[in-house]
Design an enzyme around this catalytic site. Structure first.
Site, mmCIF file in Angstrom:
data_model
loop_
_atom_site.group_PDB
_atom_site.id
_atom_site.type_symbol
_atom_site.label_atom_id
_atom_site.label_comp_id
_atom_site.label_asym_id
_atom_site.label_seq_id
_atom_site.Cartn_x
_atom_site.Cartn_y
_atom_site.Cartn_z
ATOM 1 C CD GLU A 1 15.183 9.094 4.611
ATOM 2 O OE1 GLU A 1 14.864 8.090 3.932
ATOM 3 O OE2 GLU A 1 14.647 9.348 5.709
ATOM 4 N NE ARG B 1 7.986 2.624 7.598
ATOM 5 C CZ ARG B 1 6.738 2.958 7.239
ATOM 6 N NH1 ARG B 1 5.904 2.030 6.798
ATOM 7 N NH2 ARG B 1 6.317 4.194 7.314
ATOM 8 C CD GLU C 1 8.979 3.482 1.746
ATOM 9 O OE1 GLU C 1 8.028 4.184 2.129
ATOM 10 O OE2 GLU C 1 9.984 3.261 2.440
#
Ligand SMILES: Cc1cc2nc3c(=O)[nH]c(=O)nc-3n(C[C@H](O)[C@H](O)[C@H](O)COP(=O)(O)OP(=O)(O)OC[C@H]3O[C@@H](n4cnc5c(N)ncnc54)[C@H](O)[C@@H]3O)c2cc1C
Ligand code: FES
Ligand code: FES
Length: 1364
Positions: free
Chosen positions: A834, A912, A1300
């Site tokens: 990413e 997160r 995920e």
């Protein structure tokens, strides 16, 4: 002793060799001289056969598997076997036929049934591993006279790794070729099923995995698993297309060869012993080769240089296999797979008592490497390498084998295996000697030999400790006396170690429990591993030495009891210590409903590229033909974790062959600072390096090898500075990335703790290690300039082409409009590509731009693993208050992640983790602080789940602890605290459409939880040394990027006049099936078949400013953007469509074109109604949640820490799935990847916990030391279900995101393991809660199961070391 001087063949070998040839896929090729340095893989890829992939270059992944066919003159048969092309020297296959994936089948001439089956059963996701799997299976089928068994199929795949699929669909695809009960496959009517019994769609057999076939709406379609008859492969049907063995090769005489390679390398292939001895006399330091599985690693990875290589594989005298009444003589060049075959056949033929050693070898060889390695590696290579962890040497030693050694004058001497190993990788061989053969004597009645091995992973892994043990007993009256014994260990010293004091002690003793107790004490001193021993895990390894002997004692006693009444009885529960690990065939079951919408959405369409992937036609970055004049790049990397750079000396590099330039920070045309959020990274280090592996410069040269060699010659002088090498060191030093402290609050934690509402308050820590992405395709970019550098274009393996464009534009000072990045597909990403791929393109762009030449930079696997970051390790410190009933009232939590030396995405990751710190629980008072630690490691980064799993793992740890404290079951505590519809999270988001309770209830029924609990408890009562454990885990995963602006997506849709549609969107296909799902959406939108829609690539000049393909949200977002574009085009077509009744979409499109209607549209989508404000700590962070639950049952061996997952049962709510088969594939893949994270994969860094590793360096930088799950690690029974009847109103076509969310569910395996350990500890009276770090590797499992064999080395509070 005959002189070889007048020998014709010797003259020939020293003179000009015969023409060297090779057949590849039926085509004859002459091998030129000068390529002795080359591997078969390099050669194949150079001649354009790029279907064979380079995944690791060290024999550890199987991506490079090809089939070799060789004519064996002795048996007059053609042998077919799979090998790793990355380790096979090119000339080692001279005179042989190589079949690569291109030779098996292709889309033009037809797919081979193996390819067809894998594609149609969804066995290929990213596809990078796929050709390797096909070749392993193909070789098995071609080498088997009869259909292989399911066990043989699974065994042949042990050397192939897949990071995407979770293996289940691959096994299902291949098991259709297995020999099985025909009735089971020929249709259900022939089965006499009991009422209610299930037919498993994977196996076609009755199974107990819970799905009622008749009730399942869509799944149990046994036609999907139609068996393929073996004759379809080798018989009449397919044989016409099968490549035959080239007749020339069966007629051709194998002649000696002398060829050369780069830097003066000489390659000899003698075909007679005399020739070999002559060459050896001339070059005493020459390396003998058979499989090259040691020498290849030494030369390529360890940088050792050898100038003369002698391939001895074809010398008949070294390939002897002679069985007589005394034993077996085994030539030193005999390959291990041949040895295994021989042992298996003598076991069948000889009296049982004679083959005890043979059986031990068979068992040990089962776990020795993978099939590809065993097919080439030889007996002598393993012996003479003298690795201290050789699996076979302790067995040769213990079974009284003798080694026959011959010198250049043909004098033969015999050395006892016991005496052969004299030091670290040093053996009793003089420079003019070689190993001729091994003699293994038969065992006698009452003589027993047994093998032992414990590794990180059972399949294809090197041992941590292994052993070979033998006793010979004699009857004296009622007693059995030890007349001879030999106990040899590997992995305990610098050499395979013979425990001589133990042997002395044993001889003459009566075989009984007293002997056991005393022998254990003797071993403890005889075999003690030093505190600072390389490899670490000293306590574990010491415990294993005792555990193994204990197992040996029980096993021998059991063997005796078979032939004699037991001399001393052993409690039945103790036999659990010696039950072998069985390998049942895996059973997979999937349960879902199909809700079809229009022509395609909702169907289980196969991956759009599947057929290209199974044929090797699918191109990845490294496969693209390079433009002429391309240079290859290699990085100059920091070797220290923190230092000032004093000088860079490039003199030696400049003189290196092929060198074309070295580029450093000073050469960067514009900006040397990069970073995805904060530009805090230097592309090339200027003054200071802050981690090992930091890029200091890049060397370009004419070949990859030359670039690497030259880069290795750049000398950097450092002044070392203190380094921070763990989260705890960072906390102590207050070393945090700037502005990364974040808070979330709900209620009042302090007040709750002080108010007395909490009956109990507990405090503790949870720590977990990181995880390597291990995408099968390493990072890579090919960059070139256009118009003399006015534009720069690149092809990159990335999840974020836009980042590559941005970085290159920034570094070169070019506008983004002049930089283009394209990505067709990538061989896995999982978050690792990413942001961390960006620097690869940026680095390559500098020499490309400055030299105006194309530059290709593909990272070697070890470099990739070392420098491109991992899943973050985490430390959580919790304080939890709860009632005596188990209701949680308050949570005070500190979360730290190990960011490494730059910020990258670490702040978003910790955020997160904070969002997911409630998992699915209602906690009225919460306070969470998150911080990102600055450490001197390469920057850590995104990885599937993005911190969510770490946050939830901390939660489930303290939930389990509450259960232990209250002596209740974890499920009771979990259920009592579940959130409900309308619950408000600690960040202020209201839960809507919460399906948690349905999922949990369905799972409990599906796995029959209470029944299994009873069965497990019963098993644990009956088995002292094996324990089972179970656990259930829920999850709630928030879907959206938590950074709001990223939640946008663009797409471009063109309709052509033939009615076909080309879609481009901003997302990257990395195996997850994104393009397939998006194409399905377009097909449904236009009402056309899926085959009419094509997605070619992702490109920054088609769809600009795209967010990275991440956060599970790509199908939602890009699907919606494509739908938007389709709707626009449809609206434009409508006036035409409404006037005529067109017979096809093509007619309509043509008509619109004639009416001058624009058939191209740009679509755009933003995720609505989200937004979170960190200032208030409240908002709608996520569009919706994906809920799920999982159950797992595991079994552990408490003496060794070995474990396996017996059952995994996973259920997710995915709304109306866009493509159920792809979604099931995502769930299975995520679960197995998660299983790796919680139980197998341990990153070991040079830190305070691992002083035997160079500071700041990653020890586990390759598949040799870092073990991702292999085919043998998947659950025996693996059921995946999708919740039925719950459309998701918040995403496209009522679907939900999947990538995920299932990852964390694998923690059920972790807690299952913990449950089993709890049962083991209860045996020694330890009832209280205990911490267990993740991953629960064999070391952690074994050391948590305290007993008499571990207690001499550790106390009850012992924690195995972990890099965090
Ligand atoms: C992926 C992988 C997995 C592995 N797994 C295991 C494992 O599970 N267990 C284990 O024990 N090992 C393992 N190994 C190590 C390796 O496979 C073995 O040591 C193998 O048997 C070596 O055989 P070879 O023919 O490939 O040796 P080569 O590399 O060809 O030669 C090795 C050495 O032996 C010497 N040699 C060979 N024959 C003779 C002879 N006749 N006389 C004198 N010297 C000789 C050579 O000079 C050379 O130094 C693994 C290796 C790899 C790459
Ligand atoms: S590339 Fe050959 S085994 Fe990995
Ligand atoms: S499909 Fe196996 S690694 Fe991607």
């Amino acid at each position: 002793m005959g002189s070889l001087k007048n020998d014709e063949e010797t003259e020939q070998i020293e003179g000009k060799s015969m023409e060297a040839i090779l057949y590849v896929n039926g085509v004859r090729r002459v091998l030129p001289d000068g390529l002795a340095h080359m591997t078969l893989l390099e050669y194949l890829r150079d001649v354009g056969l790029t279907g064979t992939k380079l995944g690791c270059g060290e024999g550890g992944c199987g991506a490079c598997t090809v089939m070799i066919s060789n004519y064996d003159r002795r048996s007059k048969t053609c042998l077919h076997y799979a090998v790793n092309a990355c380790l096979a020297p090119l000339y080692s296959v001279e005179g042989m036929h190589v079949i690569t994936i291109e030779g098996v089948g292709n889309r033009k001439l037809g797919l081979h049934p193996v390819q067809k089956s894998l594609a149609s059963l969804h066995g290929s996701q990213c596809g990078f591993c796929t050709p390797g799997f096909i070749m392993s299976m193909y070789a098995l089928l071609r080498s088997s006279k009869n259909p292989p068994s399911e066990e043989e199929i699974e065994e042949c795949l042990a050397g192939n790794l897949c990071r995407c699929t979770g293996y289940r669909p691959i096994i299902d695809a291949f098991r259709v070729f297995a020999k099985t009960d025909d009735a089971l496959y020929s249709g259900l009517p022939s089965l006499s099923l009991q009422d209610g019994q299930n037919i498993c769609p994977s196996t076609g057999k009755p199974c107990s995995c819970g799905s009622k076939a008749k009730n399942a709406t869509a799944i149990c379609d046994s036609n999907r698993y139609r068996p393929v008859s073996f004759s379809d492969i080798d018989g009449s049907k397919y044989v016409d297309k099968e490549l035959i063995f080239p007749p020339e090769l069966s007629l051709r005489k194998t002649a000696p060869l002398k060829l050369t390679g780069a830097r003066g390398l000489i390659w000899y292939r003698p075909v007679r012993l005399q020739q070999l001895l002559e060459i050896k006399a001339k070059y005493p330091d020459a390396k003998l080769l058979v499989g090259n599985t040691e020498v290849g690693i030494e030369m390529r990875l360890k940088g050792l240089e050898y100038w003369v290589l002698i391939s001895v594989a074809q010398i008949p005298e070294l390939n002897v296999l002679h069985v007589d009444d005394n034993g077996i003589e085994i030539g030193s060049a005999v390959r291990l797979s041949e040895l295994l075959r021989l042992f298996r056949s003598v076991i069948k033929e000889r009296p049982d008592h004679e083959t005890s050693a043979c059986k031990a070898f068979v068992e040990q060889l089962k776990w020795f490497a993978g099939t590809q390695i065993r097919n080439v590696a030889c007996v002598g290579g393993n012996i003479c390498t003298a690795s201290p962890i050789s699996d076979l040497n302790p067995l040769w030693m213990s079974s009284s084998a003798e080694f026959r050694v011959i010198d250049d004058e043909k004098n033969v001497r015999t050395v006892l295996a016991e005496d052969f190993f004299i030091g670290y990788r040093s053996v009793d061989l003089r420079r003019n000697e070689i190993l001729l053969s091994v003699f293994l004597p038969w065992t006698r009645p009452l003589e027993y030999v047994k093998e032992f091995k414990q590794a990180h992973r059972r399949d294809d892994d090197i041992a941590l400790v292994n052993a070979g043990m033998r006793v010979f007993l004699e009857e004296k009256g009622q007693e059995l006396i030890v007349s001879d014994a030999s106990i040899a260990y590997g992995g305990v010293a610098a050499l395979s170690f013979c425990a001589r004091k133990t042997k002395e002690f044993l001889i003459g003793k009566v075989w009984n429990y007293d002997l056991l107790q005393d022998a254990l004490k003797v071993i403890q001193n005889d075999v003690l591993i030093r505190e600072d021993a390389p490899g670490g895990m000293v306590e574990f390894r010491n415990s294993l030495t005792l555990s193994f002997f204990f197992k040996f004692f029980l096993w021998v006693s059991h063997q005796i009891s078979i032939v004699r009444p037991a001399v001393e009885s052993i409690p039945p529960s103790h036999f659990s210590a010696v039950q072998p690990v069985s390998r049942p065939s895996r059973i997979g079951c999937q349960d879902y409903e199909t809700v079809k919408q229009g022509t395609s959405v909702g169907s289980s369409e196969i991956h759009l590229s599947a057929k290209m992937q199974v044929t090797g036609e699918a191109e990845y970055t490294d496969d693209i033909p390079v433009p002429p004049n391309t240079l290859h790049a290699a990085l100059v990397l920091s070797k220290v974790p923190h230092a000032r750079i004093l000088a860079v000396d490039d003199a030696a590099a400049k003189a290196s062959p092929g060198f074309a330039g070295l580029f450093l920070a000073k050469d960067v045309p514009a900006n040397n600072k990069i970073g995805p959020i904060v530009a805090d990274e230097e592309l090339f280090a200027t003054d200071v390096v802050t981690c090992v592996g930091q890029v200091i410069g890049v060397v370009v040269a004419d070949t990859h090898e030359n670039a690497k060699t030259a880069a290795g010659k750049v000398h950097v002088e450092y002044e070392k500075l203190p380094a921070i090498l763990s989260i705890k060191e960072a906390i102590d030093a207050k070393s945090f990335h700037p502005n990364t402290e974040k808070w979330l609050r709900k209620g009042d934690v302090e007040l709750c703790f002080e108010s007395g509402q909490c009956d109990r308050i507990i405090e503790g820590e949870v720590q977990m290690g990181g995880q390597e992405h291990f995408y099968l395709e390493p990072h890579g970019s090919l960059v070139w300039t256009v118009d003399g550098g006015s534009e720069v274009h690149m092809v990159s393996s990335t999840q974020a082409p836009q980042k590559h464009q941005q970085y290159v534009s920034r570094v070169l000072g070019l506008p983004m409009s002049k930089v283009v990045c394209k990505t067709k597909r990538i061989g896995g990403g999982f978050g690792g590509k990413e942001t961390r791929s960006g620097f690869v393109a940026a680095v390559a762009s500098v020499p490309s731009y400055l030299l105006n030449r194309p530059v290709k930079l593909i990272l070697d696997r070890d470099v990739d693993m070392m420098i491109t970051g991992h899943r973050h390790s985490f430390l959580g410190k919790y304080k939890v208050g709860f009632t005596n009933e188990g209701k949680v009232l308050a949570l005070d939590l500190e979360i730290y992640n190990n960011g490494g030396n730059s910020l990258d995405l670490s702040l978003s990751v910790v955020e997160r983790a904070m969002f997911h710190s409630d998992n699915v629980y209602e906690i009225p008072n919460m306070r969470i602080v998150g911080k990102v630690c600055f450490t001197n490691f390469p920057s850590n980064t995104a990885f599937r789940g993005f911190g969510g799993p770490q946050g939830m793992l901390i939660t489930e740890n303290w939930m389990q602890r509450i259960a232990a404290e209250l002596d209740k079951s974890p499920e009771e505590i979990q259920e009592m605290n579940f959130q409900v519809e309308g619950s408000i999270t600690h960040y202020g988001q209201r839960l809507e459409y919460c399906t948690l309770h349905q999922l949990w209830a369905e799972l409990k029924t599906s796995c029959d939880f209470l029944k299994v609990r009873r069965e497990v408890d019963e098993f644990n009562r009956d088995n002292r040394w094996k324990k089972r454990g179970i656990a259930m885990v829920p999850t709630k995963f928030g879907i959206s990027f938590t950074t709001k602006f990223l939640n946008q997506a663009g797409a471009l849709v063109h309709v052509y006049t033939d009615g076909t549609v080309l879609v481009t969107h901003g997302g990257v296909e990395m195996g997850q099936g994104l393009h397939t799902k998006v194409a399905q959406i377009a097909a449904t939108a236009f009402g056309i078949p899926l085959s009419s829609v094509y997605i070619s690539e992702t490109s920054t000049d088609k769809v600009p400013n795209a967010s990275p393909t991440a956060a599970s949200a790509s199908s939602d977002m890009y699907g919606a953007a494509v739908l938007d574009a389709c709707e626009q085009i449809k609206a434009r077509m409508e006036p035409v469509a409404s006037k005529h009744n067109f017979s096809s979409f093509a007619e309509l499109a043509s008509a619109c074109h004639l009416q001058r209607i624009d058939l191209s549209a740009h679509g755009f989508h933003i995720v609505p109604d989200i937004g979170f404000d960190w200032k208030t700590g409240k908002g709608t962070a996520f569009r919706y949640y994906t809920y799920g639950s999982a159950f797992a049952e595991v079994e552990i061996d408490t003496l060794t820490g070995d474990f396996h997952t017996r059952t995994a049962d996973v259920i997710l709510d995915l709304g109306y799935s866009l493509n159920p088969s792809i979604d099931v594939g995502q769930i299975e893949g995520a679960f197995i990847q998660g299983l790796g994270w919680v139980a197998l994969e341990e990153l070991k860094w040079g830190d305070a916990a691992h002083r035997w590793i160079r500071p700041g360096t990653l020890f586990t930088a390759g598949p040799g030391n870092y073990k991702i799950p292999s085919v043998n690690d998947i659950p025996f029974k693996f059921k995946v279900s999708l919740l039925k009847g719950h459309p998701n109103v918040k995403a496209i076509h009522s679907s939900k995101a999947v990538g995920e969310p299932p990852f964390f569910l694998a923690s059920a395996v972790f807690f299952g393991i913990k449950d089993a350990i709890r049962a083991a500890r209860a045996e020694v009276g330890l009832k209280e809660w205990f911490p267990l770090d993740s991953p629960a590797t064999p070391e952690r499992i074994r050391m948590a199961c305290l007993d008499d064999f571990s207690s001499p080395f550790v106390s009850s509070g012992f924690h195995p070391k972990l890099s965090v």
